[in-house]
Design an enzyme around this catalytic site. Structure first.
Site, PDB file in Angstrom:
ATOM      1  N   GLU A  92       0.829  -1.201   0.000  1.00  0.00           N
ATOM      2  CA  GLU A  92       0.000   0.000   0.000  1.00  0.00           C
ATOM      3  C   GLU A  92       0.866   1.256   0.000  1.00  0.00           C
ATOM      4  O   GLU A  92       0.346   2.370   0.073  1.00  0.00           O
ATOM      5  CB  GLU A  92      -0.934   0.015   1.209  1.00  0.00           C
ATOM      6  CG  GLU A  92      -0.237   0.122   2.558  1.00  0.00           C
ATOM      7  CD  GLU A  92      -1.207   0.390   3.691  1.00  0.00           C
ATOM      8  OE1 GLU A  92      -1.552   1.573   3.894  1.00  0.00           O
ATOM      9  OE2 GLU A  92      -1.619  -0.580   4.362  1.00  0.00           O
ATOM     10  N   CYS A 124      -3.318  -3.343   4.244  1.00  0.00           N
ATOM     11  CA  CYS A 124      -2.422  -4.440   4.616  1.00  0.00           C
ATOM     12  C   CYS A 124      -2.803  -5.775   3.989  1.00  0.00           C
ATOM     13  O   CYS A 124      -2.102  -6.771   4.182  1.00  0.00           O
ATOM     14  CB  CYS A 124      -2.402  -4.589   6.139  1.00  0.00           C
ATOM     15  SG  CYS A 124      -1.953  -3.081   7.016  1.00  0.00           S
ATOM     16  N   HIS A 257      -2.943 -10.812  11.248  1.00  0.00           N
ATOM     17  CA  HIS A 257      -2.341  -9.523  10.906  1.00  0.00           C
ATOM     18  C   HIS A 257      -2.142  -8.696  12.169  1.00  0.00           C
ATOM     19  O   HIS A 257      -3.018  -8.625  13.029  1.00  0.00           O
ATOM     20  CB  HIS A 257      -3.225  -8.765   9.924  1.00  0.00           C
ATOM     21  CG  HIS A 257      -2.783  -7.345   9.749  1.00  0.00           C
ATOM     22  ND1 HIS A 257      -1.538  -7.017   9.265  1.00  0.00           N
ATOM     23  CD2 HIS A 257      -3.399  -6.168  10.047  1.00  0.00           C
ATOM     24  CE1 HIS A 257      -1.417  -5.699   9.248  1.00  0.00           C
ATOM     25  NE2 HIS A 257      -2.521  -5.166   9.721  1.00  0.00           N
TER      26      HIS A 257
END
Length: 462
Positions: A92, A124, A257
């Site tokens: 990103e 992400c 994550h």
């Protein structure tokens, strides 16, 4: 003859056959940041669960760190560049609204321009989508041409001055995707949850900026909702098509994550509670009489309490990179896989692992994988072990120096002086760095090599 009627032998166990990790040599200690920012002791180290934070100076950008990790992957595993037919980048971090990072990486593949793939972007989550795309590509194409894929997940996460600045980080991971892999991904069981939210975004503004707009409370609730929904869809799909899975008990490692490690603990708590609800079983012998709500502080605290054993055994031990580097965005999930592979637990028998990928905006997915005792696994483990040791070879900066470094990045981005040359700062050996930006804003890169071929890992100034 119809091309669609060609027959070939399908490939099996498609997944990760090689891994490399790059992180910057610079870091700042979170205890020092707490004092510098005049916040209560433990706010970052206990409240967020962070120890250190890696960061890049203005002489590193998304292209330079992607070049570095891709070159390392190719050289470490002696990969023939002619054997690659797909190269996908998940990131990103943008330096151009049109030209992809992947195009810059083509310089590493001289004589082979038949390489499919571009960049994939959604906060992400882009790295996970790049991985799944590459697995699909190898599954379809390898039987015909015997070509593999490379996936690069890389980001530089920085925030403007304020409460979110301590949650930055930077890093890059490169994978070789191939059949008969050491870490196959059972892609057919992936499940996703997608939704339109504004929890974190990077709008195009009149003044150029690398900093995102963040809604902290919405970000947390969106993340936890995504955990619950993806896990529900995942278990539903598994139950429809196979038998013998016992929820989270079936997995030796569970990776989520990691914006910061306390968020991972909350996410695992929701996953564990959802698992219990779906299977109608008590957790650790402690059942609950009413439905808990992850958006209720007391309810979430109870979920965390009930998930303590799962956290201790399957997730917490593998957050070493996340605690010491910070939020690397797309690599944050996969850094846990590296830490898992460095542990002694994975050296015997086949292991089952589970990934939860999340990107604000939002996109999320769960997918399972396995660790197989292949001939290449020991090589991968050595790479992972060396990466952990390399954390101790970094250079510590003060919060004042860290702040000055981010100011340098701002100046470089916004300065109207052309051509531009970034400052000279310390780098690990064999690292690409941004050398120059010309009057057309074209960036050029140089490989920083240790003099006389000596690689001491202690960093030098070039």
């Amino acid at each position: 003859m119809s091309l669609g009627q060609l027959s070939y032998t399908p490939v099996t166990d498609v997944g990760i056959g090689a891994i490399e990790l790059y992180f910057p040599q610079n870091f700042v200690d979170q205890n020092d940041l707490e004092k510098f920012n005049n916040v209560s002791s433990g706010k970052y180290t206990i409240g967020l669960g962070q120890q250190q934070m890696g960061f890049c100076s203005d002489n590193e950008d998304i292209v330079s760190i992607s070049l570095t990790v891709t070159r390392k992957l190719i050289e470490t595993y002696k990969i023939s560049t002619d054997s690659i037919g797909c190269l996908v980048v998940g990131t990103e971090t943008m330096i151009d609204k049109s030209k992809s990072v992947k195009t810059a990486l083509m310089d590493l593949f001289p004589g082979n321009s038949d390489i499919e793939g571009v960049d994939i972007k959604n906060a992400c989550f882009g790295g996970a989508q790049a991985l799944l795309h590459a697995i699909d590509w190898v599954t379809v194409n390898h039987p015909l041409d015997k070509k593999n894929a490379i996936v690069v997940v890389a980001d530089i996460a920085i925030y403007e001055e304020g409460p979110a600045r301590c949650t930055g980080g930077a890093g890059a991971i490169a994978f070789l995707i191939c059949p008969d892999a050491s870490i196959p991904i059972d892609r057919q069981f992936s499940a996703c949850h997608m939704k339109n939210t504004w929890d974190f975004f990077k709008p195009i503004t009149p003044i150029p900026s690398e900093y995102p707009v963040v809604d902290g409370s919405l970000s947390l609730s969106s993340y936890l909702e995504a955990v619950r929904m993806t896990y529900t869809y995942f278990i539903s799909k598994v139950n429809r098509h196979t038998t013998g899975i016992d929820g989270l008990n079936s997995f030796d490692g569970v990776f989520l994550h990691s914006p910061f490690t306390k968020m991972v603990q909350k996410g695992l708590a929701v996953m564990n509670y959802t698992d219990s609800q779906l299977r109608h079983k008590q957790l650790n012998g402690n059942g609950v009489d009413h439905k808990l709500d992850e958006n209720d502080r007391a309810g979430l605290a109870k979920m965390i309490e009930l998930s303590a054993q799962v956290w201790k055994e399957k997730t917490d031990p593998y957050l070493v990179f996340n605690r010491r580097i910070g939020n690397m965005y797309t690599p944050s999930l996969f850094a846990q896989l590296l830490a898992y592979l460095a542990a002694d637990d994975c050296v015997t028998g086949e292991k089952s692992i589970l990934f939860f990928a999340y990107g604000s905006g939002l996109a999320s997915a769960i997918f399972p994988g396995r660790v197989r005792q292949t001939s290449n696994l020991d090589k991968i483990r050595q790479v992972a072990i060396r990466a952990i040791k390399r954390l101790d070879d970094r250079i510590q900066f003060t919060p004042e120096e860290f702040t000055e470094t981010l100011q340098k990045r701002e100046v470089f981005l916004r300065s109207k002086e052309i051509p531009k040359s970034p400052s000279e700062t310390s780098l690990f050996p064999n690292t690409y760095f941004l050398d120059n930006m010309d009057k057309l804003y074209r960036r050029s890169y140089t490989l920083h090599e240790e003099p006389n071929g000596v690689q001491n890992g202690n960093g030098i100034h070039h």
